[in-house]
Design a protein around this motif. Sequence first.
Motif, mmCIF file in Angstrom:
data_model
loop_
_atom_site.group_PDB
_atom_site.id
_atom_site.type_symbol
_atom_site.label_atom_id
_atom_site.label_comp_id
_atom_site.label_asym_id
_atom_site.label_seq_id
_atom_site.Cartn_x
_atom_site.Cartn_y
_atom_site.Cartn_z
ATOM 1 N N PRO A 154 0.813 -1.230 0.000
ATOM 2 C CA PRO A 154 0.000 0.000 0.000
ATOM 3 C C PRO A 154 0.840 1.270 0.000
ATOM 4 O O PRO A 154 0.478 2.249 -0.667
ATOM 5 C CB PRO A 154 -0.840 -0.119 1.276
ATOM 6 N N LEU A 155 1.950 1.279 0.720
ATOM 7 C CA LEU A 155 2.747 2.497 0.788
ATOM 8 C C LEU A 155 3.418 2.807 -0.549
ATOM 9 O O LEU A 155 3.441 3.964 -0.991
ATOM 10 C CB LEU A 155 3.797 2.388 1.899
ATOM 11 N N PHE A 156 3.972 1.799 -1.213
ATOM 12 C CA PHE A 156 4.570 2.029 -2.530
ATOM 13 C C PHE A 156 3.494 2.415 -3.537
ATOM 14 O O PHE A 156 3.701 3.326 -4.359
ATOM 15 C CB PHE A 156 5.302 0.776 -3.003
ATOM 16 N N PHE A 157 2.350 1.740 -3.499
ATOM 17 C CA PHE A 157 1.271 2.048 -4.440
ATOM 18 C C PHE A 157 0.847 3.509 -4.317
ATOM 19 O O PHE A 157 0.740 4.230 -5.325
ATOM 20 C CB PHE A 157 0.072 1.135 -4.186
ATOM 21 N N HIS A 158 0.581 3.982 -3.107
ATOM 22 C CA HIS A 158 0.080 5.344 -2.937
ATOM 23 C C HIS A 158 1.172 6.380 -3.195
ATOM 24 O O HIS A 158 0.870 7.487 -3.658
ATOM 25 C CB HIS A 158 -0.528 5.511 -1.547
ATOM 26 N N TYR A 159 2.418 6.027 -2.939
ATOM 27 C CA TYR A 159 3.543 6.906 -3.301
ATOM 28 C C TYR A 159 3.571 7.091 -4.821
ATOM 29 O O TYR A 159 3.666 8.204 -5.326
ATOM 30 C CB TYR A 159 4.834 6.264 -2.799
ATOM 31 N N LEU A 160 3.483 6.006 -5.538
ATOM 32 C CA LEU A 160 3.490 6.038 -6.998
ATOM 33 C C LEU A 160 2.229 6.710 -7.540
ATOM 34 O O LEU A 160 2.297 7.526 -8.471
ATOM 35 C CB LEU A 160 3.603 4.609 -7.533
ATOM 36 N N TYR A 161 1.096 6.376 -6.950
ATOM 37 C CA TYR A 161 -0.184 6.930 -7.399
ATOM 38 C C TYR A 161 -0.206 8.446 -7.225
ATOM 39 O O TYR A 161 -0.704 9.191 -8.092
ATOM 40 C CB TYR A 161 -1.325 6.284 -6.615
ATOM 41 N N TYR A 162 0.338 8.914 -6.123
ATOM 42 C CA TYR A 162 0.386 10.359 -5.866
ATOM 43 C C TYR A 162 1.283 11.060 -6.877
ATOM 44 O O TYR A 162 0.947 12.162 -7.360
ATOM 45 C CB TYR A 162 0.906 10.603 -4.441
ATOM 46 N N LEU A 163 2.395 10.443 -7.239
ATOM 47 C CA LEU A 163 3.354 11.094 -8.127
ATOM 48 C C LEU A 163 2.942 11.081 -9.591
ATOM 49 O O LEU A 163 3.203 12.040 -10.322
ATOM 50 C CB LEU A 163 4.724 10.400 -7.992
ATOM 51 N N TYR A 164 2.247 10.015 -10.032
ATOM 52 C CA TYR A 164 2.068 9.842 -11.483
ATOM 53 C C TYR A 164 0.641 9.549 -11.961
ATOM 54 O O TYR A 164 0.423 9.529 -13.177
ATOM 55 C CB TYR A 164 2.977 8.710 -11.978
ATOM 56 N N TYR A 165 -0.313 9.311 -11.065
ATOM 57 C CA TYR A 165 -1.613 8.865 -11.595
ATOM 58 C C TYR A 165 -2.779 9.722 -11.105
ATOM 59 O O TYR A 165 -2.864 10.283 -10.184
ATOM 60 C CB TYR A 165 -1.849 7.403 -11.214
#
Length: 309
Positions: free
Chosen positions: A298-309
Amino acid sequence: MNFHPHALWALAGVFGILILATPAAHLIEKRRQLPTAGELTLRVRSWWIMVSLFSAAVLLGATVTTWLLGFISFLALKEYLSLIPTRRSDRRVLFWAYLTIPLQYYWAAIGWYGMFIIFIPVYALLVISARKVLIGETEDFLRSMGTIHWGLMMTVFSISHAAYLLALPEDVAPAGGVGLLIYLVLLTELNDVAQYVWGKRYGRRKVVPRVSPGKTWGGLIGGCATTLAVALASAPFLTPLNPIEAVGAGLIIGLSGFLGDVVISAVKRDIGIKDSGSLLPGHGGILDRVDSLTFTAPLFFHYLYYLYY
């Protein structure tokens, strides 16, 4: 799902590491360089099975990979529920807990972010609570609901974030969603192995001795440094992250992987067991293997989601 050559090379690299690790583990066992060398050999053997299954699922496509992750959630939840104290009235609501697994992974597969993100935290909590009340059993209601819902959050909701990576737009990451999933799983498991090896070789001072006596500062720092280096090196091939963002991802996965491990260790210590099971030789049960992923996914997903999606 288009399978990018970078993803193939990443999987090939993992198998290359296993090919080197197999004789190395036997050599270490023979020379007795580590106090738990026999365990290291068992771990390598189990890694061959786990990596082969994961690679086969990835090569067969996003649908197979998603349902493999769903099956892992099922095994983890089942193992968790078999460990915690339950009563007859608790078992009458467990059907609804298990039913969340195919639904949660379906929301991930179709990329319905709104339902995916609230289904277990909101709807599953309300439905299971209501079903529990309708049984008419109020004794230890909070304890029962707390343990069941916490288990759902950790073994289903958290891990399902890994599956949602496959539903993210293919054109953002150089290797698509499968590259992001490989990046997450590779770094999470590498972090576990690196912390284990560094801790055995150079660990002296304990981080949380009352929770997990085997966790040392040497293992934590060495493992995070290794994870950060691989995160930085592999990010251009598997993710859209720039170098600074890749360092952030490496730190997130390194530190949160450690926290996931010790949180599950706290649960096992509370229950009074060492391993959650014996499914994986050298690793224990399925919970022992996905403990880090419950935090990193969840932490990697939301980090990535915040930056690029």
